[in-house]
Design a protein around this motif. Sequence first.
Motif, mmCIF file in Angstrom:
data_model
loop_
_atom_site.group_PDB
_atom_site.id
_atom_site.type_symbol
_atom_site.label_atom_id
_atom_site.label_comp_id
_atom_site.label_asym_id
_atom_site.label_seq_id
_atom_site.Cartn_x
_atom_site.Cartn_y
_atom_site.Cartn_z
ATOM 1 N N ALA A 188 0.835 -1.210 0.000
ATOM 2 C CA ALA A 188 0.000 0.000 0.000
ATOM 3 C C ALA A 188 0.869 1.258 0.000
ATOM 4 O O ALA A 188 0.459 2.307 -0.503
ATOM 5 N N GLY A 189 2.089 1.148 0.563
ATOM 6 C CA GLY A 189 3.009 2.274 0.593
ATOM 7 C C GLY A 189 3.874 2.376 -0.654
ATOM 8 O O GLY A 189 4.777 3.218 -0.702
ATOM 9 N N GLY A 190 3.631 1.517 -1.641
ATOM 10 C CA GLY A 190 4.348 1.608 -2.900
ATOM 11 C C GLY A 190 5.407 0.551 -3.139
ATOM 12 O O GLY A 190 6.172 0.638 -4.106
ATOM 13 N N ALA A 191 5.482 -0.464 -2.295
ATOM 14 C CA ALA A 191 6.507 -1.498 -2.460
ATOM 15 C C ALA A 191 6.313 -2.264 -3.758
ATOM 16 O O ALA A 191 5.200 -2.662 -4.098
ATOM 17 N N ARG A 192 7.420 -2.460 -4.465
ATOM 18 C CA ARG A 192 7.418 -3.270 -5.678
ATOM 19 C C ARG A 192 8.310 -4.500 -5.538
ATOM 20 O O ARG A 192 8.278 -5.402 -6.354
ATOM 21 N N HIS A 193 9.132 -4.498 -4.503
ATOM 22 C CA HIS A 193 9.909 -5.697 -4.179
ATOM 23 C C HIS A 193 10.132 -5.718 -2.671
ATOM 24 O O HIS A 193 10.590 -4.734 -2.096
ATOM 25 N N ILE A 194 9.822 -6.861 -2.054
ATOM 26 C CA ILE A 194 9.954 -7.015 -0.597
ATOM 27 C C ILE A 194 11.091 -7.977 -0.306
ATOM 28 O O ILE A 194 11.143 -9.085 -0.856
ATOM 29 N N TYR A 195 11.995 -7.535 0.568
ATOM 30 C CA TYR A 195 13.061 -8.400 1.056
ATOM 31 C C TYR A 195 12.662 -8.889 2.454
ATOM 32 O O TYR A 195 12.455 -8.086 3.355
ATOM 33 N N PHE A 196 12.538 -10.202 2.582
ATOM 34 C CA PHE A 196 12.183 -10.811 3.870
ATOM 35 C C PHE A 196 13.446 -11.253 4.567
ATOM 36 O O PHE A 196 14.224 -12.046 4.027
ATOM 37 N N LEU A 197 13.673 -10.740 5.783
ATOM 38 C CA LEU A 197 14.849 -11.121 6.566
ATOM 39 C C LEU A 197 14.432 -12.085 7.670
ATOM 40 O O LEU A 197 13.615 -11.758 8.523
ATOM 41 N N GLY A 198 14.998 -13.286 7.651
ATOM 42 C CA GLY A 198 14.694 -14.290 8.677
ATOM 43 C C GLY A 198 15.082 -15.670 8.177
ATOM 44 O O GLY A 198 15.277 -15.867 6.974
ATOM 45 N N ASP A 199 15.193 -16.600 9.095
ATOM 46 C CA ASP A 199 15.575 -17.970 8.763
ATOM 47 C C ASP A 199 14.312 -18.805 8.595
ATOM 48 O O ASP A 199 13.657 -19.170 9.576
ATOM 49 N N VAL A 200 13.966 -19.130 7.357
ATOM 50 C CA VAL A 200 12.697 -19.819 7.088
ATOM 51 C C VAL A 200 12.744 -21.300 7.460
ATOM 52 O O VAL A 200 11.737 -21.995 7.282
ATOM 53 N N THR A 201 13.867 -21.793 7.984
ATOM 54 C CA THR A 201 13.845 -23.157 8.510
ATOM 55 C C THR A 201 13.133 -23.206 9.864
ATOM 56 O O THR A 201 12.795 -24.288 10.339
ATOM 57 N N ALA A 202 12.916 -22.048 10.487
ATOM 58 C CA ALA A 202 12.107 -21.978 11.708
ATOM 59 C C ALA A 202 10.639 -21.925 11.306
ATOM 60 O O ALA A 202 10.248 -21.152 10.427
ATOM 61 N N SER B 218 18.300 -15.126 4.311
ATOM 62 C CA SER B 218 18.497 -15.826 5.572
ATOM 63 C C SER B 218 19.302 -14.964 6.538
ATOM 64 O O SER B 218 20.445 -14.593 6.255
ATOM 65 N N SER B 219 18.682 -14.643 7.665
ATOM 66 C CA SER B 219 19.331 -13.834 8.690
ATOM 67 C C SER B 219 19.055 -14.460 10.045
ATOM 68 O O SER B 219 17.897 -14.727 10.388
ATOM 69 N N LEU C 102 24.446 -11.491 13.794
ATOM 70 C CA LEU C 102 23.268 -10.767 13.320
ATOM 71 C C LEU C 102 23.663 -9.559 12.476
ATOM 72 O O LEU C 102 23.192 -9.398 11.336
ATOM 73 N N GLU C 103 24.499 -8.678 13.022
ATOM 74 C CA GLU C 103 24.845 -7.452 12.303
ATOM 75 C C GLU C 103 25.550 -7.741 10.987
ATOM 76 O O GLU C 103 25.263 -7.112 9.961
ATOM 77 N N ALA C 104 26.462 -8.708 10.998
ATOM 78 C CA ALA C 104 27.206 -9.027 9.781
ATOM 79 C C ALA C 104 26.291 -9.608 8.705
ATOM 80 O O ALA C 104 26.424 -9.275 7.512
ATOM 81 N N GLU C 105 25.356 -10.467 9.099
ATOM 82 C CA GLU C 105 24.445 -11.052 8.123
ATOM 83 C C GLU C 105 23.486 -10.011 7.565
ATOM 84 O O GLU C 105 23.193 -10.000 6.363
ATOM 85 N N VAL C 106 22.975 -9.142 8.432
ATOM 86 C CA VAL C 106 22.081 -8.089 7.957
ATOM 87 C C VAL C 106 22.841 -7.178 6.990
ATOM 88 O O VAL C 106 22.325 -6.808 5.922
ATOM 89 N N ALA C 107 24.060 -6.826 7.333
ATOM 90 C CA ALA C 107 24.866 -5.973 6.461
ATOM 91 C C ALA C 107 25.086 -6.627 5.100
ATOM 92 O O ALA C 107 24.968 -5.984 4.048
ATOM 93 N N ALA C 108 25.405 -7.924 5.112
ATOM 94 C CA ALA C 108 25.634 -8.641 3.854
ATOM 95 C C ALA C 108 24.358 -8.719 3.029
ATOM 96 O O ALA C 108 24.379 -8.543 1.799
ATOM 97 N N ASN C 109 23.235 -8.961 3.681
ATOM 98 C CA ASN C 109 21.961 -9.080 2.969
ATOM 99 C C ASN C 109 21.494 -7.751 2.387
ATOM 100 O O ASN C 109 20.802 -7.721 1.359
ATOM 101 N N LEU C 110 21.839 -6.666 3.044
ATOM 102 C CA LEU C 110 21.394 -5.347 2.582
ATOM 103 C C LEU C 110 22.457 -4.635 1.750
ATOM 104 O O LEU C 110 22.284 -3.460 1.407
#
Length: 342
Positions: free
Chosen positions: A191-205, A230-231, A238-246
């Motif tokens: 609704a805010g205009g997103a055209r691509h969503i990046y999901f951060l999290g470990d989907v094996t949980a 996967s974060s 945590l910080e290193a993975e978020v940095a790499a993903n973003l």
Amino acid sequence: MTDRQDSEPRILVRTLSDLARIAGVSAGTVSRALAGNSLVNAETRARIVALAREHGFRPNQMASGLRRQKTGVIGIAIPLGHDQRQQISDAFFMTLLGHLADALTERGYDLMLRRVIPERDEDWLDRFIGSGMIDGVLVIGQSDQFDRIEDAADGYRPMVVWGNHREGQRHCVVGSDNRLGGRLAAERLIAGGARHIYFLGDVTAVEFDARFAGAADVAQRMGVGITALSSHLSTDRLEAEVAANLDRAFAPGDAIFAATDTLAVASMARLRAMGVECPGLVRVVGFDDLPLAAHTTPALTTVRQDIRAGAFAMVDLLMRRLAGEDTESIVMPPHLIVRKSA
């Protein structure tokens, strides 16, 4: 002449785990076999029953013993199969544990806490159940241990789990409708205009996978791209993975849906370090509505799950199950809390 077998010392068998070690099976299998559960094949049931008789272990001895001799202690287990380095100091764990401690204290119980790495102890739940030190078990999160928890639930009644509910599951669970929560997050971002969503999290949980699936439902319906990154939540990465993903060039229409508020806060900090405006260029939505969410800069838009109500519901269901009742799972509706980040 004395029979050799009679002269050998008998192995002391006091718990389900003791008998399970002799039989070479899990304590859950022993419990089900002694209860005559048809999920255990007839040959295995007969062998376990024979071993129980040989060692003087009565069927359902542990369960009946717990009913007769209350310990006044409830076990709380946090299985970390998907993120082995995550700590109990995680903000979500501490919030839920605080409410569980309040609810148990009101009922006159103490608690025993265990952080579990299933890779190091495959029988972690059976051992806890069969320890004789607790009256019942609360499990925080299913991690990647859904099947193991299901297995234990077949032979052990006083157990309630915080987690995601699947149709037809056997263990009693309290938790939010994670898939709905994921849909709410994606709808807000789109609704805010997103055209691509990046999901951060470990989907094996299990819970995170449901949140991603809900967001993907909406994204696919609306023709919006979605990518799972996967974060983990362990503080040492945590910080290193978020940095790499973003580490990417964001464009107008990019958005982030973090599986937890902790990941959302880390994402906003990384965006700020990169000089990326939030919500100017990238909007961010979290999940949980932990106390910190309202105090971030910008204040975090997130999906609220009522952690306090869930904790008290878990304890109430456990008390009822200790009293012999059958109880249904409780799935709580999540709510979108709109603040400044999206």
